[in-house]
Design a protein around this motif. Structure first.
Motif, short mmCIF file in Angstrom:
data_model
loop_
_atom_site.label_atom_id
_atom_site.label_comp_id
_atom_site.label_asym_id
_atom_site.label_seq_id
_atom_site.Cartn_x
_atom_site.Cartn_y
_atom_site.Cartn_z
N GLY A 158 170.33 32.55 -4.15
CA GLY A 158 171.52 33.14 -4.94
C GLY A 158 171.07 34.12 -5.95
O GLY A 158 169.86 35.00 -6.10
N LEU A 159 171.68 34.43 -7.12
CA LEU A 159 171.36 35.29 -8.13
C LEU A 159 170.87 34.72 -9.42
O LEU A 159 171.48 33.59 -10.03
CB LEU A 159 172.54 36.08 -8.59
N TYR A 160 169.77 34.85 -9.99
CA TYR A 160 169.20 34.33 -11.30
C TYR A 160 169.86 35.08 -12.39
O TYR A 160 169.53 36.04 -12.51
CB TYR A 160 167.60 33.95 -11.24
N LEU A 161 170.58 34.58 -13.28
CA LEU A 161 171.05 35.55 -14.37
C LEU A 161 170.27 35.21 -15.64
O LEU A 161 169.85 34.22 -16.02
CB LEU A 161 172.30 35.10 -14.74
N TYR A 162 170.11 36.29 -16.34
CA TYR A 162 169.26 36.24 -17.67
C TYR A 162 170.03 36.38 -18.69
O TYR A 162 170.00 35.76 -19.75
CB TYR A 162 168.27 37.45 -17.50
N GLY A 163 171.13 37.23 -18.62
CA GLY A 163 171.94 37.69 -19.98
C GLY A 163 173.00 38.76 -19.57
O GLY A 163 172.90 39.19 -18.34
N ILE A 164 173.83 39.06 -20.51
CA ILE A 164 174.84 39.98 -20.51
C ILE A 164 174.71 41.13 -21.50
O ILE A 164 174.48 40.79 -22.86
CB ILE A 164 176.16 39.17 -20.46
N LEU A 165 174.83 42.36 -21.00
CA LEU A 165 175.06 43.64 -21.91
C LEU A 165 176.58 44.14 -21.96
O LEU A 165 177.02 43.82 -21.05
CB LEU A 165 174.10 44.61 -21.50
N PRO A 166 176.94 44.85 -23.04
CA PRO A 166 178.08 45.49 -22.94
C PRO A 166 177.84 46.69 -21.87
O PRO A 166 176.82 47.12 -21.78
CB PRO A 166 178.13 46.01 -24.29
N ALA A 167 178.98 46.74 -21.30
CA ALA A 167 178.80 48.06 -20.36
C ALA A 167 178.28 49.09 -21.13
O ALA A 167 178.94 49.78 -22.10
CB ALA A 167 180.25 48.09 -19.67
N THR A 168 177.19 49.63 -20.22
CA THR A 168 176.70 51.04 -20.93
C THR A 168 175.88 51.60 -19.81
O THR A 168 175.66 51.09 -18.72
CB THR A 168 175.74 50.63 -22.03
N HIS A 169 175.19 52.72 -19.99
CA HIS A 169 174.30 53.40 -18.87
C HIS A 169 172.93 52.85 -19.10
O HIS A 169 172.47 52.89 -20.09
CB HIS A 169 174.34 54.87 -19.27
N LEU A 170 172.56 52.39 -18.00
CA LEU A 170 171.02 51.94 -17.91
C LEU A 170 170.21 52.71 -17.06
O LEU A 170 170.73 53.21 -15.97
CB LEU A 170 170.89 50.48 -17.30
N ASN A 171 168.91 53.16 -17.38
CA ASN A 171 168.32 53.85 -16.62
C ASN A 171 167.44 52.88 -15.41
O ASN A 171 167.64 51.67 -15.80
CB ASN A 171 166.79 54.35 -17.51
N PRO A 172 166.93 53.46 -14.54
CA PRO A 172 166.39 52.54 -13.58
C PRO A 172 165.47 51.58 -13.97
O PRO A 172 164.77 51.81 -15.01
CB PRO A 172 165.68 53.55 -12.69
N LEU A 173 165.75 50.28 -13.82
CA LEU A 173 164.95 49.27 -14.43
C LEU A 173 163.55 49.15 -13.64
O LEU A 173 163.44 48.99 -12.26
CB LEU A 173 165.69 48.03 -14.20
N HIS A 174 162.45 48.94 -14.37
CA HIS A 174 161.13 48.66 -13.55
C HIS A 174 160.55 47.50 -14.61
O HIS A 174 159.61 47.59 -15.34
CB HIS A 174 160.06 49.91 -14.01
N LEU A 175 161.08 46.48 -14.21
CA LEU A 175 160.81 45.18 -14.64
C LEU A 175 160.79 44.01 -13.90
O LEU A 175 161.71 43.78 -12.89
CB LEU A 175 161.95 44.92 -15.94
N GLN A 176 160.06 43.25 -13.89
CA GLN A 176 159.82 41.81 -13.05
C GLN A 176 160.21 40.56 -13.89
O GLN A 176 159.91 40.39 -15.04
CB GLN A 176 158.37 41.61 -12.40
N GLY A 177 161.25 39.87 -13.09
CA GLY A 177 161.71 38.73 -13.81
C GLY A 177 160.71 37.50 -13.28
O GLY A 177 159.70 37.43 -12.77
N LEU A 178 161.64 36.49 -12.89
CA LEU A 178 160.78 35.18 -12.57
C LEU A 178 160.57 35.33 -10.85
O LEU A 178 161.04 36.27 -10.29
CB LEU A 178 162.03 33.96 -12.63
N ASP A 179 159.42 34.87 -10.77
CA ASP A 179 158.82 34.84 -9.26
C ASP A 179 158.69 36.35 -8.95
O ASP A 179 158.54 36.67 -7.66
CB ASP A 179 159.83 34.21 -8.11
N LYS A 180 158.27 37.13 -9.92
CA LYS A 180 158.01 38.58 -9.79
C LYS A 180 159.05 39.35 -9.12
O LYS A 180 158.87 40.44 -8.40
CB LYS A 180 156.52 38.86 -9.08
#
Length: 244
Positions: A4-26
């Protein structure tokens, strides 16, 4: 196989640049927009995540990354939240809590959480108590070397315990009087160890942290180094993002 999907948090709708970030289990952290909200998530590789230090830190680092990138309003979700799909998010989180989610974003907008933990040395404080309290010290000294009844032992013990509790509360009061007026909201949590006497989180305007930090140092100076203070000035606002 994913879980499934592991959720971290919520942001207000906005423009996001491409994400280069690792979360749990890389796993790469991704963003998904639903209405006015952007959910930060990665693909869950476990059915259930243990609350180990590594996992907890990994969860918090994702949130802190976005705070460091300038997203001053972020709604952190509890550790270990896994959903099967985005329809489940809509049905279980957004629809029943839509109004409260908007209220939380309004509360957190432009604000940050800081934490203050205060520890004392109980032995040192007991020695100071006895040096300062003539009546208790004299009662204790009169009992030394004498056979004591259980009632006498209990009585002096209870009085010393009550005096130490008053001493602890007087220390806590200094921190409350110094810090609470600077905060928009605060939460006092349970002590995590026997030596911790104060454990509070404060919600303050983002740009007010420097002044708040100075007040923490002022309270520390008041006690002339007797206490150990742990001040966390950069953390996701978990204490102020509670859904009913």
């Amino acid at each position: 196989m994913g879980y499934g999907l592991y959720l971290y948090g919520i942001l207000p709708a906005t423009h996001l640049n491409p994400l280069h970030l690792q979360g749990l289990d890389k796993q790469p952290v991704q963003a998904h927009k639903i209405g006015p909200f952007i959910f930060l998530y990665s693909d869950a590789q476990q059915e259930r995540y243990l609350a180990s230090r590594r996992n907890l830190v990994g969860h918090e680092k994702v949130l802190e990354h976005f705070m460091q990138e300038g997203f001053r309003t972020i709604l952190p979700l509890q550790f270990g939240l896994i959903v099967q799909d985005w329809e489940a998010v809509r049905e279980q989180l957004i629809e029943p809590h839509d109004e409260q989610l908007h209220q939380l974003f309004e509360k957190l907008a432009g604000n940050r959480e800081v934490g203050v933990k205060v520890f004392w040395d109980e032995t040192v404080e007991l020695e100071r108590l006895m040096a300062e309290n003539d009546e208790l010290r004299e009662r204790r000294d009169r009992l030394e070397g004498k056979p004591l009844s259980m009632d006498a032992v209990i009585a002096i013990g209870q009085d010393i315990e009550a005096a130490m509790e008053d001493r602890k509360n007087s220390i806590i009061q200094v921190f409350q009087d110094t810090l609470n007026p600077l905060a928009l909201d605060w939460v006092e949590n349970d002590a995590m160890t026997n030596l911790m006497i104060f454990n509070a989180a404060y919600l303050i305007p983002w740009d007010a942290e420097a002044k708040f930090g100075e007040k923490v140092e002022e309270a520390d100076r008041h006690f002339e180094g007797r206490l150990r203070i742990r001040y966390n000035n950069f953390t996701a606002p978990f204490n102020f993002a509670q859904l009913d």
